[in-house]
Design an enzyme around this catalytic site. Structure first.
Site, PDB file in Angstrom:
ATOM      1  N   PRO A  68       0.053  -1.057  -0.090  1.00 12.61           N
ATOM      2  CG  PRO A  68      -0.044  -1.102   2.083  1.00 12.61           C
ATOM      3  CD  PRO A  68       0.486  -1.735   1.038  1.00 12.61           C
ATOM      4  CG  ASN A  69      -0.343   4.996   1.462  1.00 12.84           C
ATOM      5  OD1 ASN A  69      -1.292   4.706   0.937  1.00 12.84           O
ATOM      6  ND2 ASN A  69      -0.603   4.094   2.132  1.00 12.84           N
ATOM      7  NE  ARG A  88       3.151   7.184   2.994  1.00 14.98           N
ATOM      8  CZ  ARG A  88       3.525   6.498   2.971  1.00 14.98           C
ATOM      9  NH1 ARG A  88       4.107   5.429   2.535  1.00 14.98           N
ATOM     10  NH2 ARG A  88       3.271   5.565   4.938  1.00 14.98           N
ATOM     11  CE1 TYR A 128       8.501   5.131   3.514  1.00  9.29           C
ATOM     12  CE2 TYR A 128       7.024   7.138   3.325  1.00  9.29           C
ATOM     13  CZ  TYR A 128       7.525   6.342   3.896  1.00  9.29           C
ATOM     14  OH  TYR A 128       6.702   5.450   5.029  1.00  9.29           O
ATOM     15  CG  ASN A 134       7.726  -2.709   0.384  1.00  5.58           C
ATOM     16  OD1 ASN A 134       8.015  -2.165   1.313  1.00  5.58           O
ATOM     17  ND2 ASN A 134       8.915  -1.430  -0.331  1.00  5.58           N
ATOM     18  CG  ASP A 150      -0.417 -17.474   8.553  1.00  3.62           C
ATOM     19  OD1 ASP A 150       0.354 -17.590   8.658  1.00  3.62           O
ATOM     20  OD2 ASP A 150      -1.780 -16.986   8.275  1.00  3.62           O
ATOM     21  CD  GLU A 198      10.785  -7.775   6.075  1.00  4.18           C
ATOM     22  OE1 GLU A 198       9.767  -6.033   6.339  1.00  4.18           O
ATOM     23  OE2 GLU A 198      11.444  -8.241   6.530  1.00  4.18           O
ATOM     24  CG  HIS A 243      10.871  -2.281   4.705  1.00 13.20           C
ATOM     25  ND1 HIS A 243       8.975  -2.051   5.135  1.00 13.20           N
ATOM     26  CD2 HIS A 243      11.538  -3.762   5.330  1.00 13.20           C
ATOM     27  CE1 HIS A 243       8.877  -3.666   5.065  1.00 13.20           C
ATOM     28  NE2 HIS A 243      10.269  -4.496   5.684  1.00 13.20           N
ATOM     29  CG  LEU A 244      11.488   2.190  -1.347  1.00  9.62           C
ATOM     30  CD1 LEU A 244      10.137   3.065  -0.947  1.00  9.62           C
ATOM     31  CD2 LEU A 244      12.238   2.264  -2.088  1.00  9.62           C
ATOM     32  NE  ARG A 266       9.674   6.320   8.923  1.00  8.36           N
ATOM     33  CZ  ARG A 266       8.395   5.925   7.680  1.00  8.36           C
ATOM     34  NH1 ARG A 266       8.328   4.254   7.328  1.00  8.36           N
ATOM     35  NH2 ARG A 266       7.838   6.346   7.791  1.00  8.36           N
ATOM     36  NE  ARG A 316       6.536   4.026  10.298  1.00  6.91           N
ATOM     37  CZ  ARG A 316       5.293   3.861   8.940  1.00  6.91           C
ATOM     38  NH1 ARG A 316       5.084   2.399   8.072  1.00  6.91           N
ATOM     39  NH2 ARG A 316       4.076   5.450   8.896  1.00  6.91           N
TER      40      ARG A 316
END
Length: 147
Positions: free
Chosen positions: A9-10, A17, A22, A73, A86, A97, A99-100, A106, A110
């Protein structure tokens, strides 16, 4: 090697944003970056983005038997989604995994990641470059697995 890149999302709002967190790059630029890096590594890649947890779970399930690795992500779902965890466990596809931003630096909420409970590697805080590192990690993982 076929890799599925899933963005949560986003992420479609990149460049709009919170650029201080980001970056200024747009989602289209991120997709182009991923496709270029994948091609340079000889990988076939599909990039998928959804704001819906159920669509992400379905995309993971549909990857079974088709993709050799996943770059994920999960964005905000990282911290909340047992369903995504799951699904990853169900399909047993090697996952990195990404993450930017550095989620460890943070807000406290998070810091926890359900995705990291499955992923063999987590890359955070490197912006777009994190995706390149994730693709490289999957190539290395596959090479080590075939030895």
């Amino acid at each position: 090697m076929k890799i599925l890149v899933i963005n949560g999302p986003n992420l479609n709002m990149l460049g709009i944003r919170n650029p201080k967190v980001y970056g200024n790059g747009t989602y289209a630029e991120l997709v182009g970056f991923i496709e270029e890096k994948a091609a340079g590594l000889g990988l076939r890649v599909k990039v998928f983005q959804s704001n819906s947890e159920s669509e992400i779970v379905t995309e993971i399930q549909n990857a079974y038997g088709i993709f050799d690795g996943i770059v994920l992500n999960a964005a905000a779902y990282t911290h909340t989604s047992v369903a995504i965890l799951d699904a990853l466990e169900a399909v047993s596809i090697p996952t990195v995994e990404v993450h930017l931003s550095d989620i460890a630096k943070r807000e406290d909420f998070r810091h926890h990641s359900f995705v990291s409970m499955y992923a063999f590697k987590t890359i955070k805080g490197l912006g777009f470059e994190g995706y390149a590192r994730a693709l490289e990690a999957l190539v290395d993982y596959s090479a080590a697995d075939s030895e």
